[in-house]
Design a protein around this motif. Structure first.
Motif, short mmCIF file in Angstrom:
data_model
loop_
_atom_site.label_atom_id
_atom_site.label_comp_id
_atom_site.label_asym_id
_atom_site.label_seq_id
_atom_site.Cartn_x
_atom_site.Cartn_y
_atom_site.Cartn_z
N VAL A 140 -0.36 -9.05 7.24
CA VAL A 140 0.46 -8.29 6.30
C VAL A 140 0.07 -6.82 6.43
O VAL A 140 -1.12 -6.48 6.36
CB VAL A 140 0.25 -8.78 4.85
CG1 VAL A 140 1.20 -8.06 3.91
CG2 VAL A 140 0.45 -10.28 4.76
N LEU A 141 1.05 -5.95 6.62
CA LEU A 141 0.77 -4.54 6.91
C LEU A 141 1.05 -3.61 5.73
O LEU A 141 0.49 -2.52 5.65
CB LEU A 141 1.59 -4.07 8.12
CG LEU A 141 1.35 -4.83 9.42
CD1 LEU A 141 2.24 -4.29 10.53
CD2 LEU A 141 -0.11 -4.75 9.83
N TYR A 149 -5.07 -3.14 5.44
CA TYR A 149 -4.19 -2.10 5.96
C TYR A 149 -3.63 -1.21 4.86
O TYR A 149 -3.41 -0.01 5.07
CB TYR A 149 -3.04 -2.74 6.74
CG TYR A 149 -3.47 -3.40 8.03
CD1 TYR A 149 -3.95 -2.64 9.09
CD2 TYR A 149 -3.40 -4.78 8.19
CE1 TYR A 149 -4.34 -3.24 10.28
CE2 TYR A 149 -3.79 -5.39 9.36
CZ TYR A 149 -4.26 -4.62 10.41
OH TYR A 149 -4.66 -5.22 11.58
N SER A 150 -3.36 -1.78 3.69
CA SER A 150 -2.85 -0.98 2.58
C SER A 150 -3.03 -1.77 1.29
O SER A 150 -3.35 -2.96 1.31
CB SER A 150 -1.36 -0.62 2.78
OG SER A 150 -0.55 -1.76 2.65
N TYR A 183 -16.13 2.32 8.19
CA TYR A 183 -15.14 2.64 9.21
C TYR A 183 -13.98 3.41 8.58
O TYR A 183 -14.03 3.78 7.41
CB TYR A 183 -14.64 1.35 9.88
CG TYR A 183 -15.73 0.53 10.51
CD1 TYR A 183 -16.55 1.06 11.50
CD2 TYR A 183 -15.97 -0.77 10.10
CE1 TYR A 183 -17.57 0.31 12.07
CE2 TYR A 183 -16.98 -1.53 10.66
CZ TYR A 183 -17.78 -0.99 11.65
OH TYR A 183 -18.78 -1.72 12.21
N GLY A 184 -12.95 3.66 9.36
CA GLY A 184 -11.85 4.50 8.91
C GLY A 184 -11.15 3.97 7.68
O GLY A 184 -11.03 2.76 7.46
N ILE A 185 -10.66 4.90 6.85
CA ILE A 185 -9.92 4.56 5.64
C ILE A 185 -8.45 4.38 5.99
O ILE A 185 -7.87 5.17 6.73
CB ILE A 185 -10.09 5.66 4.58
CG1 ILE A 185 -11.56 5.72 4.13
CG2 ILE A 185 -9.18 5.43 3.39
CD1 ILE A 185 -11.87 6.89 3.24
N THR A 186 -7.86 3.33 5.49
CA THR A 186 -6.47 3.02 5.81
C THR A 186 -5.47 3.47 4.74
O THR A 186 -4.33 3.76 5.06
CB THR A 186 -6.30 1.50 6.01
OG1 THR A 186 -6.75 0.82 4.82
CG2 THR A 186 -7.12 1.02 7.20
N HIS A 187 -5.91 3.54 3.47
CA HIS A 187 -4.97 3.87 2.41
C HIS A 187 -5.72 4.39 1.19
O HIS A 187 -6.82 3.92 0.90
CB HIS A 187 -4.15 2.63 2.03
CG HIS A 187 -2.98 2.93 1.14
ND1 HIS A 187 -2.44 2.00 0.27
CD2 HIS A 187 -2.26 4.06 0.95
CE1 HIS A 187 -1.43 2.53 -0.38
NE2 HIS A 187 -1.30 3.78 0.01
N LEU A 188 -5.11 5.35 0.51
CA LEU A 188 -5.65 5.91 -0.73
C LEU A 188 -4.57 5.90 -1.81
O LEU A 188 -3.39 6.13 -1.52
CB LEU A 188 -6.10 7.36 -0.54
CG LEU A 188 -7.36 7.66 0.25
CD1 LEU A 188 -7.45 9.16 0.47
CD2 LEU A 188 -8.58 7.17 -0.47
N CYS A 189 -4.95 5.66 -3.06
CA CYS A 189 -4.02 5.87 -4.17
C CYS A 189 -4.82 6.08 -5.46
O CYS A 189 -5.89 5.49 -5.62
CB CYS A 189 -3.05 4.71 -4.32
SG CYS A 189 -3.75 3.19 -5.00
N THR A 209 -3.60 -7.42 4.24
CA THR A 209 -4.77 -7.58 5.10
C THR A 209 -4.39 -8.16 6.46
O THR A 209 -3.26 -8.59 6.69
CB THR A 209 -5.81 -8.51 4.43
OG1 THR A 209 -5.30 -9.85 4.42
CG2 THR A 209 -6.09 -8.06 3.01
N GLN A 210 -5.39 -8.18 7.32
CA GLN A 210 -5.20 -8.75 8.65
C GLN A 210 -4.93 -10.25 8.58
O GLN A 210 -4.37 -10.84 9.50
CB GLN A 210 -6.44 -8.46 9.50
CG GLN A 210 -6.26 -8.66 10.98
CD GLN A 210 -7.47 -8.21 11.76
OE1 GLN A 210 -8.58 -8.13 11.23
NE2 GLN A 210 -7.28 -7.89 13.03
N HIS A 211 -5.31 -10.85 7.47
CA HIS A 211 -5.00 -12.26 7.23
C HIS A 211 -3.52 -12.37 6.86
O HIS A 211 -2.91 -11.41 6.39
CB HIS A 211 -5.88 -12.80 6.11
CG HIS A 211 -5.87 -14.28 5.98
ND1 HIS A 211 -4.98 -14.94 5.16
CD2 HIS A 211 -6.62 -15.25 6.57
CE1 HIS A 211 -5.18 -16.24 5.25
NE2 HIS A 211 -6.18 -16.46 6.09
N SER A 212 -2.95 -13.55 7.04
CA SER A 212 -1.53 -13.73 6.78
C SER A 212 -1.17 -13.83 5.31
O SER A 212 0.01 -13.88 4.96
CB SER A 212 -1.03 -14.98 7.51
OG SER A 212 -1.74 -16.13 7.07
#
Length: 433
Positions: free
Chosen positions: A183-184, A140-141, A95-101, A157-160
Motif C-alpha cells: 500500500v503506497l 510509505y505514508s 533512514y529517510g523520512i517518507t511523510h510528514l503531517c 506500508t510495504q505490507h499488503s
C-alpha cells in the motif's frame, strides 16, 4: 478588481465574491519567489583545488539548500503556518523520512513515517519524539482524520494490509486487508470520519469503512463511468465494486477534495484520475501527456483550498520532475507551468555517487492563510511560490527607480564635495623657500 468594486458598489455582488475573485487572480499570478530561501547550512560549492566547502556563504548563484541529501517531504500546519523540518537527533529516524503531517487539532505535535519501519510522534517545540511505533515494514505514508474523534492513524506500508495506529491505546495491531501488494498512499475522508481511501502497487484504489466487519467498500474502476447509480440512476448496468483497477500500474497518490465529493488518484501509468464519490464513477478528466510519475515513493497532488477559489472551481498543482503543473481539476486544462529555477541536477553529499541526478519535486504544501505554496526537491532545496501581479511588478519598478534616484543624488553630493575641496586647495598660495 475595479469591475468587482463597481459591482459591489451597485450591490450586485457581496464582499465574499470580491475576496474570491481577488484570490483567484493572485492564484494565477503565482511564480517563483527567488528572495525566499531555506538555509539549513547545507549549501555546498567546489573550490579551485577540488575541495568541497559547505555553508551558507557560497558564490553568487549557488543554490541554498535546506538538506544535504534531498528533501523528501514538507508540511505546514493550518493554524500558524509553521514549517515542519525534522533535524538529526538521538530520537530521529535511522533512514529517510517518507511523510510528514501536523496533528490536525494541535500544531504542537506532528507525525513522521520512515523507511526504518517506524511511525514517530514529535513535539513541535522541542523536536523530541514522544512516541514511536514499530510497524515492521516500510511506511510509505500515513493519514490522520481532520474531523474524527477516534484518533486512528492509517499507515500505508510495504505490507499488503493498511495498519491502524490507535493513539489512545497505543496499539498498532488492527489492519485492513484487501490489497494484493504494498500500500503506497492513504487518505481519510474530510467529511466522513470512518471512511478511508487507499492506493496500492497492485493498481487498485480502495474505499474502506472501519466500522464494517468486512471493512472494504469496494474498488474504483477506471472503466466505470456510471458508478453504483447505473445508467438510469437506479443501478442499471452498474458494475461490481469488488473488481477492477483505478490505474494500469501502481497507485502512489490519493487525495480528497475539501468537500469530500471527489477523490483524486495518481499512478505509475502517468495518469491522474478524478472520481465522483457520490457514485464511485470515473469523472473522465484527462490531463494530457505532461504528467510524469515513475518513483515508488508517495506522490501527492496539491488541491487548492476552496476558500481561495471561485464557487465550482477546483485547481490542482501536480509535482512533476522539473516543473510544477497547475491544472483545472474538472476540465483537465493546463493553466500554468511553474519551471523549477536553477540547475537540473547537483552533486549531493552523502549519496552513493556524487554525480548529477534528476531534480525531482518530492512534495508540495499550501501556505496557510494566504495564496502560495512551498515545494520540496531532491536537490535539497525548498522553494517558495508566491503571487506576483502586474501591480506588484509596477510597485517594485517604482521602488527600484526611487532607490536608483537616491543613489544618483548621493553620488552627486559626493562629487560636489570633492570639487569644493579641490577648488579650495588650488586657491591657496603655496610659497617655496
Amino acid at each position: 478588481m475595479d469591475s468587482h468594486l463597481f459591482a459591489r458598489a451597485l450591490g450586485s455582488i457581496g464582499p465574499e465574491a470580491i475576496q474570491r475573485a481577488e484570490l483567484s487572480k493572485r492564484l494565477h499570478a503565482i511564480q517563483s519567489a527567488a528572495n525566499v530561501k531555506f538555509d539549513g547550512g547545507a549549501s555546498q560549492r567546489t573550490t579551485n583545488d577540488g575541495n568541497q566547502q559547505s555553508g551558507s556563504q557560497g558564490r553568487a548563484g549557488d543554490e541554498i539548500r535546506a538538506h544535504r541529501a534531498g528533501v523528501n517531504c514538507i508540511a505546514i500546519d493550518r493554524f500558524g503556518g509553521r514549517h515542519a523540518v525534522v533535524k538529526k537527533s538521538p530520537s530521529s529516524h535511522q533512514y529517510g523520512i517518507t511523510h510528514l503531517c501536523f496533528y490536525p487539532f494541535d500544531a504542537l505535535a506532528f507525525v513522521s513515517s520512515s523507511y526504518d519501519h517506524t511511525l514517530k510522534i514529535y513535539e513541535t517545540e522541542t523536536m523530541a519524539a514522544s512516541a514511536t511505533f514499530d510497524l515492521e515494514s516500510v511506511v510509505y505514508s500515513h493519514s490522520i482524520s481532520p474531523i474524527a474523534d477516534h484518533l486512528l492513524i492509517a499507515c500505508a506500508t510495504q505490507h499488503s494490509a493498511i495498519r491502524l495506529v490507535d493513539l489512545r491505546s497505543g496499539a498498532s495491531t488492527h489492519s485492513l486487508a484487501a490489497h494484493q501488494r504494498a500500500v503506497l498512499s492513504v487518505a481519510w475522508s474530510p467529511q466522513e470520519e470512518h471512511v478511508l481511501a487507499s492506493g496500492g502497487s497492485d493498481g487498485t484504489a480502495r474505499l474502506w469503512d472501519i466500522r464494517r466487519s468486512s471493512n472494504s467498500l469496494g474498488v474504483l474502476d477506471l472503466e466505470d463511468s456510471v458508478g453504483i447509480l447505473g445508467e438510469d440512476g437506479l443501478g442499471k448496468n452498474a458494475r461490481d465494486r469488488n473488481g477492477g483497477k483505478a490505474h494500469t500500474d501502481a497507485v502512489n497518490g490519493v487525495v480528497w477534495t475539501g468537500d469530500g465529493k471527489y477523490l483524486v488518484t495518481a499512478g505509475h501509468d502517468e495518469r491522474v484520475r478524478v472520481w465522483d464519490m457520490s457514485s464511485g464513477a470515473n469523472a473522465l478528466c484527462h490531463f494530457g501527456p505532461s504528467i510524469k510519475n515513475t518513483h515508488l515513493s508517495t506522490l501527492m497532488p496539491l488541491l487548492v483550498p476552496s476558500n481561495a477559489l471561485e464557487p465550482g472551481k477546483q485547481v490542482m498543482f501536480y509535482p512533476n520532475q522539473k516543473e510544477i503543473l497547475m491544472f483545472d481539476l474538472f476540465g483537465g486544462t493546463l493553466l500554468k507551468r511553474l519551471r523549477i529555477p536553477g540547475v537540473v541536477g547537483a552533486p549531493i553529499q552523502g549519496s552513493a555517487t556524487h554525480g548529477n541526478f534528476r531534480n525531482r519535486t518530492t512534495s508540495l504544501a499550501w501556505k496557510a492563510g494566504d495564496v502560495g505554496l512551498y515545494s520540496a526537491h531532491s536537490d535539497g532545496v525548498i522553494r517558495a511560490w508566491h503571487p506576483v501581479t502586474p501591480q506588484d511588478l509596477e510597485a517594485d519598478k517604482d521602488d527600484a527607480q526611487d532607490v536608483a534616484g537616491d543613489e544618483d543624488e548621493s553620488r552627486k553630493r559626493k562629487r560636489d564635495a570633492l570639487d569644493d575641496i579641490f577648488r579650495d586647495l588650488t586657491k591657496q598660495k603655496i610659497t617655496f623657500s
